[in-house]
Design a protein around this motif. Structure first.
Motif, PDB file in Angstrom:
ATOM      1  N   VAL A  21       0.849  -1.182   0.000  1.00 11.99           N
ATOM      2  CA  VAL A  21       0.000   0.000   0.000  1.00 11.99           C
ATOM      3  C   VAL A  21       0.889   1.238   0.000  1.00 11.99           C
ATOM      4  O   VAL A  21       1.980   1.235   0.593  1.00 11.99           O
ATOM      5  N   GLY A  22       0.449   2.287  -0.679  1.00 13.52           N
ATOM      6  CA  GLY A  22       1.221   3.522  -0.744  1.00 13.52           C
ATOM      7  C   GLY A  22       0.314   4.723  -0.877  1.00 13.52           C
ATOM      8  O   GLY A  22      -0.914   4.620  -0.758  1.00 13.52           O
ATOM      9  N   VAL A  27      -2.866   4.027  -3.122  1.00 14.60           N
ATOM     10  CA  VAL A  27      -2.493   3.120  -4.206  1.00 14.60           C
ATOM     11  C   VAL A  27      -2.159   1.762  -3.590  1.00 14.60           C
ATOM     12  O   VAL A  27      -1.619   1.690  -2.481  1.00 14.60           O
ATOM     13  N   ASN A  28      -2.495   0.696  -4.294  1.00 14.31           N
ATOM     14  CA  ASN A  28      -2.234  -0.664  -3.826  1.00 14.31           C
ATOM     15  C   ASN A  28      -1.610  -1.485  -4.938  1.00 14.31           C
ATOM     16  O   ASN A  28      -1.777  -1.179  -6.119  1.00 14.31           O
ATOM     17  N   SER A  29      -0.900  -2.538  -4.539  1.00 12.15           N
ATOM     18  CA  SER A  29      -0.356  -3.447  -5.537  1.00 12.15           C
ATOM     19  C   SER A  29      -0.330  -4.872  -4.989  1.00 12.15           C
ATOM     20  O   SER A  29      -0.217  -5.085  -3.770  1.00 12.15           O
ATOM     21  N   MET A  44       9.978   1.823  -3.976  1.00 14.54           N
ATOM     22  CA  MET A  44       9.766   3.096  -4.660  1.00 14.54           C
ATOM     23  C   MET A  44       9.434   2.768  -6.109  1.00 14.54           C
ATOM     24  O   MET A  44      10.277   2.232  -6.835  1.00 14.54           O
ATOM     25  N   LYS A  45       8.204   3.069  -6.516  1.00 16.08           N
ATOM     26  CA  LYS A  45       7.780   2.817  -7.897  1.00 16.08           C
ATOM     27  C   LYS A  45       8.009   4.082  -8.726  1.00 16.08           C
ATOM     28  O   LYS A  45       7.732   5.193  -8.271  1.00 16.08           O
ATOM     29  N   SER A  46       8.503   3.894  -9.932  1.00 21.08           N
ATOM     30  CA  SER A  46       8.793   5.031 -10.797  1.00 21.08           C
ATOM     31  C   SER A  46       8.578   4.646 -12.253  1.00 21.08           C
ATOM     32  O   SER A  46       8.366   3.469 -12.581  1.00 21.08           O
ATOM     33  N   ILE A  58       4.739   0.419   1.101  1.00 19.67           N
ATOM     34  CA  ILE A  58       5.221  -0.569   2.060  1.00 19.67           C
ATOM     35  C   ILE A  58       4.359  -1.824   1.911  1.00 19.67           C
ATOM     36  O   ILE A  58       3.188  -1.737   1.515  1.00 19.67           O
ATOM     37  N   GLY A  59       4.940  -2.974   2.213  1.00 20.99           N
ATOM     38  CA  GLY A  59       4.175  -4.193   2.003  1.00 20.99           C
ATOM     39  C   GLY A  59       4.703  -5.365   2.793  1.00 20.99           C
ATOM     40  O   GLY A  59       5.735  -5.292   3.470  1.00 20.99           O
ATOM     41  N   ILE A  60       3.974  -6.464   2.708  1.00 15.73           N
ATOM     42  CA  ILE A  60       4.356  -7.727   3.339  1.00 15.73           C
ATOM     43  C   ILE A  60       4.393  -8.811   2.275  1.00 15.73           C
ATOM     44  O   ILE A  60       3.711  -8.712   1.245  1.00 15.73           O
TER      45      ILE A  60
END
Length: 336
Positions: A200-201, A215-217, A317-319, A329-331
């Motif tokens: 999540v970010g 934002v989620n991934s 860090m997505k770019s 940050i995520g698990i």
């Protein structure tokens, strides 16, 4: 333990066309560090040739005191020795931490500072240097340092500041040196694993807006542990971006419900040290495209820490190439 001090002098690296018109002075910095070299307690310390880690208190000018101010940073660093020959050592040092910048962008009082939009920023440092032993406890140090500061797109503007400096200084050992341990390392056996990550970010519209969007991934990745410290992988990504409707409306474009989502595939390269790993990912959008930036390629830089053999946490860090999109940050969980 080792105490080190160094003086830096160099120049800003232009991020945009009129940057050099604003910079009117060279960069001058001072660095004070406290560090400890590993002695081989784990196999990882021996594989990386007894690396060094520590804390750095860093003060620097930024090329224009009236517009950019000065910077005070505290970073954690990791130093790897590339060459170790009697009195001479060559090394690479990488550090990351937080800084405080005295001047930031203000539409009324400081509109010329289009590089830094917040007082608190992330500071990244990469150095290549050499050390020469003058005595049993005193060393002379010199080398080149690259520094970058920005706020990870949490405030606008966020072009950031980059600078390159040459440095020189001294380090002094506090107490006696500890004898390094040397044991035979077991042969590495390559293996493969599957991982599932959820993250999540937050981001905003890059228009001096204070509103943040979630934002989620979700990512599924296959990783081949080809070498002990270097792994390669490939995976699929699913993204959700709640800022899409607001961005398309601002840009005068039509929004469709499917525009919330993006899908892609990626490859990855990972450098591992014990429970820590550093990964670079290069991906392309396939299927559901990114209607906000309208780019084909996306990237991620990832720091991961393994809590157990099966569970991990990570900061990414997505770019899109050099243009930062958002931090997350995520698990993660190992499936096999």
């Amino acid at each position: 333990m080792k105490l080190s001090a160094s003086y830096h002098k160099g120049y800003s690296l232009p991020e945009y066309s009129n940057f050099l018109l604003i910079v009117n002075r060279p960069i001058q910095s001072f660095d004070l560090t406290l560090s400890k070299q590993t002695i081989g307690k784990t196999s990882w310390e021996q594989v990386f040739k007894y690396p060094e880690y520590g804390l750095s208190l860093f003060y620097s000018t930024l090329g224009n005191k009236e517009i950019f101010g000065n910077e005070l940073a505290l970073t954690y660093f990791f130093k790897i020795y590339i060459l170790n020959r009697d009195k001479l050592q060559l090394y690479n040092r990488i550090g990351i931490g937080l800084d405080y910048v005295t001047k930031r962008f203000d539409l009324e009082t400081n509109p010329s500072n289009v590089a830094v939009g917040s007082h608190v920023n992330i500071h990244f440092n990469c150095r290549f240097g050499g050390t020469y032993a003058l005595s049993e406890k005193l060393n002379f140090n010199a080398g080149l340092s690259f520094d970058h500061l920005s706020n990870a797109n949490t405030a606008e503007p966020n072009l950031g500041i980059n600078y390159l400096t040459a440095f020189t200084g001294f380090s002094y050992y506090l107490g006696n040196k500890t004898e390094k341990r040397r044991v035979e390392l077991p042969e590495h056996e390559p293996k493969s694993n599957w991982y599932l990550f959820g993250s999540v970010g937050g981001k905003h519209l890059q228009s001096l807006s204070t509103k943040y969007f979630v934002v989620n991934s979700l990512s599924l990745e296959y990783v081949r542990e080809t070498f002990r410290i270097l792994h390669f992988g490939a995976g699929v990504d699913f993204f959700y971006d709640s800022s899409v409707p607001a961005f398309l409306e601002k840009d005068g474009r039509e929004f469709r419900q499917q525009d919330y989502f993006q899908t892609g595939i990626h490859i990855s390269q990972t450098l591992r040290y014990n429970r820590f790993s550093l990964s670079l990912q290069e991906g392309i959008y396939v299927g559901l495209k990114n209607e906000v930036v309208q780019k084909v390629m996306y990237n991620r830089g990832i720091i991961k820490y393994n809590l157990t053999d099966n569970f991990s946490v990570r900061l990414a860090m997505k770019s899109h190439l050099h243009i930062l999109d958002y931090p997350e940050i995520g698990i993660g969980i190992k499936l096999k």
